[in-house]
Write an enzyme that holds these catalytic residues in place. Structure first.
Site, PDB file in Angstrom:
ATOM      1  N   PHE A  81       0.714  -0.689  -0.151  1.00 38.27           N
ATOM      2  CA  PHE A  81      -0.169   0.263  -0.370  1.00 38.27           C
ATOM      3  C   PHE A  81       1.231   0.955  -0.277  1.00 38.27           C
ATOM      4  CE2 PHE A  81      -4.104  -1.716   0.749  1.00 38.27           C
ATOM      5  CZ  PHE A  81      -3.921  -2.649   1.378  1.00 38.27           C
ATOM      6  N   SER A 125      -4.441   1.402  -8.976  1.00 37.55           N
ATOM      7  CA  SER A 125      -5.780   2.933  -8.378  1.00 37.55           C
ATOM      8  C   SER A 125      -6.954   3.400 -10.111  1.00 37.55           C
ATOM      9  CB  SER A 125      -5.234   4.361  -8.185  1.00 37.55           C
ATOM     10  OG  SER A 125      -6.326   4.896  -8.363  1.00 37.55           O
ATOM     11  N   TYR A 141       0.593  11.165 -10.128  1.00 39.83           N
ATOM     12  CA  TYR A 141      -0.235  10.216  -9.053  1.00 39.83           C
ATOM     13  C   TYR A 141      -0.383   9.133 -10.350  1.00 39.83           C
ATOM     14  CZ  TYR A 141      -2.851   7.370  -6.212  1.00 39.83           C
ATOM     15  OH  TYR A 141      -3.572   6.416  -5.931  1.00 39.83           O
ATOM     16  N   LYS A 169       0.965   5.648 -10.563  1.00 38.57           N
ATOM     17  CA  LYS A 169       0.422   3.885 -10.479  1.00 38.57           C
ATOM     18  C   LYS A 169       0.594   3.093 -12.007  1.00 38.57           C
ATOM     19  CE  LYS A 169      -1.338   4.183  -6.483  1.00 38.57           C
ATOM     20  NZ  LYS A 169      -0.773   3.076  -5.023  1.00 38.57           N
ATOM     21  N   LEU A 222     -14.291  14.348  -1.437  1.00 37.00           N
ATOM     22  CA  LEU A 222     -15.143  14.952  -0.511  1.00 37.00           C
ATOM     23  C   LEU A 222     -15.806  14.172   0.576  1.00 37.00           C
ATOM     24  CD1 LEU A 222     -18.296  15.719  -1.537  1.00 37.00           C
ATOM     25  CD2 LEU A 222     -18.675  13.191  -2.893  1.00 37.00           C
ATOM     26  N   ASP A 235     -11.155  17.020 -12.892  1.00 33.49           N
ATOM     27  CA  ASP A 235     -11.598  16.302 -12.889  1.00 33.49           C
ATOM     28  C   ASP A 235     -12.249  15.690 -14.110  1.00 33.49           C
ATOM     29  OD1 ASP A 235     -11.818  15.762  -9.992  1.00 33.49           O
ATOM     30  OD2 ASP A 235     -13.160  17.222  -9.996  1.00 33.49           O
TER      31      ASP A 235
END
Ligand code: WQD
Length: 337
Positions: A80, A124, A148, A152, A199, A294
């Site tokens: 992780f 992810s 990021y 991954k 969120l 987003d």
């Protein structure tokens, strides 16, 4: 089985350690505590009745990693450890490549050295970037849109090359969608640093009165109510998915990627409504401009995990919200030393 869990005091790591211990596994945690606290170990002990062996070390520390593998006969690794804030990765890409990619290479070198070739990797859904279509299947194009997500994908590519070169490796890549919620005990949960980007921690801080109101990043997306749609999955469901993946790789050499989501999309305003219904807490909000980077909609096709891992998320959005609130009521500042 003796499982080394890197980043095991983190949000998803700690929930996975609870499930591992409760299922009879022997857990060893290595964590540099850069984004979590030692107190999490006591919480894991309170829930499971046993405190996992713990090494406060960084995966970049060669000697420390050698000691861990020399002192413990490790069967498998669940990895992780890594930074995970998208916005921060845009500002500090080298820190993300150093901490996520270099540290993983270090870990893999030790796994080869000590002949440990079973790995579950925390990937992810950000590797998909802005999906060409939803629900997203594992064979969708991998096109991350931030450093990021790039780290991954780079790690996934490294693992695919490793598995191709040495068929002894048994690897599962788990692509998380949006993990939220907390263990039903209210003892472990997410402790965001500073102002939460995500969120649900932000909504929880509005509910505790730490934040005035929720800023809704845009309501002009092509979605049911104009706000962003995501696939929220209970962190305990996600933890169970790791145990299913561990079991799967036990007799499946090679490498497989799996989506871990619920396969259901909820908009921001639908989540607010669900949180208010589940907790009785009012969440005032203001519609703001879109957040750069987003995407409109993202949710998983969950068939592969169901067929191969026999994995299916069971908790619904209201349960996720009430478990989240139960944690934050008892830990308004998260879990500190
Ligand atoms: C969800 C929705 C926002 C905060 C991130 C990471 C991803 C993964 C999961 C690690 C979006 C809206 C949010 C707020 C809002 N983490 N929102 N106000 O961006 O889908 O994914 O977490 O793997 O890597 O990128 O999650 O929770 O930030 O946003 O309106 O204060 O909520 O616009 O539509 P995201 P999020």
């Amino acid at each position: 089985m003796k499982v080394l869990v890197t980043g095991g005091t983190g949000f998803i790591g700690s929930h996975t350690c609870v499930e591992l211990i409760n299922n009879g596994h022997d857990v060893i945690i290595v964590d540099n505590l850069s984004n979590s606290s030692r107190e999490v170990l006591n919480r894991i002990a309170k829930i499971t009745g046993s405190i996992p062996k713990f090494y406060k070390d960084d995966l970049l520390d060669n000697e420390a990693l050698d000691s861990i593998f020399e002192e413990n006969k490790i069967d498998s690794v669940i990895h992780f450890a890594g930074y995970k804030a998208v916005g921060e990765s845009v500002e500090k890409p080298l820190m993300y490549y150093q901490n996520n990619v270099i540290a993983t290479l270090n870990l893999l070198d030790k796994m080869v050295k000590y002949n440990v070739k079973r790995l579950v990797f925390s990937s992810s859904a950000t590797v998909y970037g802005d999906p060409d279509m939803v629900p997203i299947v594992e064979t969708s194009r991998l096109q991350p849109t931030n450093p990021y997500g790039n780290t991954k994908l780079v790690i996934e590519d490294i693992l695919r090359d490793v598995a191709y070169a040495d068929h002894q490796w048994q690897i599962a890549l788990l692509r998380y969608f949006n993990p939220i919620g907390a263990h039903s005990s209210g003892l472990i949960g997410e402790t965001p640093n500073g102002i939460p980007n995500n969120l649900l921690p932000y909504i929880a801080q509005v509910a505790t009165g730490k934040r005035e109101e929720l800023r809704v990043w845009g309501n002009d997306y092509p979605t049911i109510d104009g706000t962003g749609v995501r696939d929220y999955i209970h962190v305990v469901d996600l933890a169970v998915g790791h145990l299913k993946a561990l079991k799967y790789i036990d007799n499946h050499p090679g490498i497989e990627a799996f989506n871990l989501g619920r396969g259901v999309g909820y908009s921001v305003l639908q989540v607010v409504q669900a949180f208010e219904k589940a907790t009785g807490q009012k969440i005032p909000y203001q519609i703001m401009d879109r957040r750069p980077g987003d995407i409109a909609t993202c949710f998983a096709d969950t068939k592969k995990a169901k067929d191969l891992l026999n994995f299916e998320a069971i908790y619904d959005i209201e349960q996720m919200c009430s478990d989240l609130w139960n944690f934050y009521k008892n830990n308004p500042e998260g879990i500190k030393e």
